[in-house]
Write a protein that holds these residues in place. Sequence first.
Motif, PDB file in Angstrom:
ATOM      1  N   LEU A  38      22.037  88.933  39.832  1.00 61.64           N
ATOM      2  CA  LEU A  38      22.700  87.940  40.671  1.00 61.64           C
ATOM      3  C   LEU A  38      23.466  88.729  41.730  1.00 61.64           C
ATOM      4  O   LEU A  38      24.149  89.704  41.405  1.00 61.64           O
ATOM      5  CB  LEU A  38      23.661  87.126  39.796  1.00 61.64           C
ATOM      6  CG  LEU A  38      24.216  85.821  40.333  1.00 61.64           C
ATOM      7  CD1 LEU A  38      23.098  84.875  40.748  1.00 61.64           C
ATOM      8  CD2 LEU A  38      25.081  85.163  39.268  1.00 61.64           C
ATOM      9  N   GLU A  66      19.058  83.822  40.943  1.00 61.66           N
ATOM     10  CA  GLU A  66      18.695  82.586  40.269  1.00 61.66           C
ATOM     11  C   GLU A  66      19.828  82.183  39.342  1.00 61.66           C
ATOM     12  O   GLU A  66      20.595  83.022  38.879  1.00 61.66           O
ATOM     13  CB  GLU A  66      17.380  82.705  39.495  1.00 61.66           C
ATOM     14  CG  GLU A  66      17.471  83.433  38.191  1.00 61.66           C
ATOM     15  CD  GLU A  66      16.203  83.300  37.353  1.00 61.66           C
ATOM     16  OE1 GLU A  66      15.476  82.302  37.490  1.00 61.66           O
ATOM     17  OE2 GLU A  66      15.957  84.205  36.557  1.00 61.66           O
ATOM     18  N   ASN A  67      19.921  80.899  39.089  1.00 63.55           N
ATOM     19  CA  ASN A  67      20.974  80.396  38.211  1.00 63.55           C
ATOM     20  C   ASN A  67      20.539  80.610  36.767  1.00 63.55           C
ATOM     21  O   ASN A  67      19.802  79.811  36.210  1.00 63.55           O
ATOM     22  CB  ASN A  67      21.255  78.924  38.499  1.00 63.55           C
ATOM     23  CG  ASN A  67      22.489  78.440  37.788  1.00 63.55           C
ATOM     24  OD1 ASN A  67      22.916  79.006  36.781  1.00 63.55           O
ATOM     25  ND2 ASN A  67      23.089  77.387  38.307  1.00 63.55           N
ATOM     26  N   LYS A  70      20.680  77.886  34.056  1.00 68.10           N
ATOM     27  CA  LYS A  70      19.712  76.780  34.022  1.00 68.10           C
ATOM     28  C   LYS A  70      18.386  77.174  33.392  1.00 68.10           C
ATOM     29  O   LYS A  70      17.618  76.321  32.995  1.00 68.10           O
ATOM     30  CB  LYS A  70      19.409  76.309  35.455  1.00 68.10           C
ATOM     31  CG  LYS A  70      20.483  75.500  36.091  1.00 68.10           C
ATOM     32  CD  LYS A  70      19.985  75.029  37.445  1.00 68.10           C
ATOM     33  CE  LYS A  70      21.033  74.266  38.197  1.00 68.10           C
ATOM     34  NZ  LYS A  70      20.592  73.940  39.553  1.00 68.10           N
ATOM     35  N   SER A  77      10.838  85.834  42.311  1.00 70.24           N
ATOM     36  CA  SER A  77      11.321  85.426  43.624  1.00 70.24           C
ATOM     37  C   SER A  77      10.241  84.719  44.444  1.00 70.24           C
ATOM     38  O   SER A  77       9.102  85.173  44.501  1.00 70.24           O
ATOM     39  CB  SER A  77      11.826  86.640  44.399  1.00 70.24           C
ATOM     40  OG  SER A  77      12.266  86.244  45.680  1.00 70.24           O
ATOM     41  N   ILE A 117      25.057  78.764  43.379  1.00 64.16           N
ATOM     42  CA  ILE A 117      24.127  79.701  44.007  1.00 64.16           C
ATOM     43  C   ILE A 117      23.855  79.177  45.409  1.00 64.16           C
ATOM     44  O   ILE A 117      23.392  78.051  45.573  1.00 64.16           O
ATOM     45  CB  ILE A 117      22.801  79.772  43.211  1.00 64.16           C
ATOM     46  CG1 ILE A 117      23.044  80.109  41.742  1.00 64.16           C
ATOM     47  CG2 ILE A 117      21.833  80.739  43.862  1.00 64.16           C
ATOM     48  CD1 ILE A 117      23.355  81.519  41.440  1.00 64.16           C
ATOM     49  N   ASP A 120      18.890  79.778  45.713  1.00 59.79           N
ATOM     50  CA  ASP A 120      18.187  80.073  44.467  1.00 59.79           C
ATOM     51  C   ASP A 120      16.793  80.585  44.828  1.00 59.79           C
ATOM     52  O   ASP A 120      15.996  79.870  45.428  1.00 59.79           O
ATOM     53  CB  ASP A 120      18.090  78.811  43.605  1.00 59.79           C
ATOM     54  CG  ASP A 120      17.612  79.083  42.195  1.00 59.79           C
ATOM     55  OD1 ASP A 120      16.969  80.144  41.972  1.00 59.79           O
ATOM     56  OD2 ASP A 120      17.858  78.242  41.323  1.00 59.79           O
ATOM     57  N   ARG A 122      14.426  81.505  42.745  1.00 63.56           N
ATOM     58  CA  ARG A 122      13.414  81.288  41.711  1.00 63.56           C
ATOM     59  C   ARG A 122      12.218  80.500  42.236  1.00 63.56           C
ATOM     60  O   ARG A 122      12.368  79.455  42.852  1.00 63.56           O
ATOM     61  CB  ARG A 122      14.025  80.582  40.513  1.00 63.56           C
ATOM     62  CG  ARG A 122      13.064  80.509  39.330  1.00 63.56           C
ATOM     63  CD  ARG A 122      13.711  79.802  38.157  1.00 63.56           C
ATOM     64  NE  ARG A 122      12.832  79.706  37.033  1.00 63.56           N
ATOM     65  CZ  ARG A 122      12.887  80.491  35.957  1.00 63.56           C
ATOM     66  NH1 ARG A 122      13.807  81.414  35.869  1.00 63.56           N
ATOM     67  NH2 ARG A 122      12.031  80.332  34.977  1.00 63.56           N
TER      68      ARG A 122
END
Length: 125
Positions: A38, A66-67, A70, A77, A117, A120, A122
């Motif tokens: 992060l 990314e969170n 969650k 990425s 974030i 994100d 992700r």
Amino acid sequence: IFAGASPGCLRALSMKFKTTHVPPGDTLVHRGDVLTALFFVARGSIEILRDDIVVAILGKDDVFGENLCKHETVGKSSCNVRALTYCDLHKIHRDDLLEILDMYPEFAEHFVKNLEITFDLRDVS
């Protein structure tokens, strides 16, 4: 986000954070890279690119990656991340952060609720 942390928790976090200095033009994250950290922008500007199109420009106090609160699994990425100016970034590896959140459950609750974030990375596909 770290305001509610105890002195012990802050000490543990400070031991795991790394500061990175990045020159303009350097790519920090490539599309398809595993999101293991992060990032917190302390100084400078970065751009987020998807298929060579700028989709976001981030600066001081922005957070990307990314969170991890969650998602149980590590993601990849969906974009490239490149420095626009000289940047100072603070980064913490996912495993280190999860370990600290495990050790300090009272802080973990605060962290999960307050983590925002900015971008994100992700890949949702």
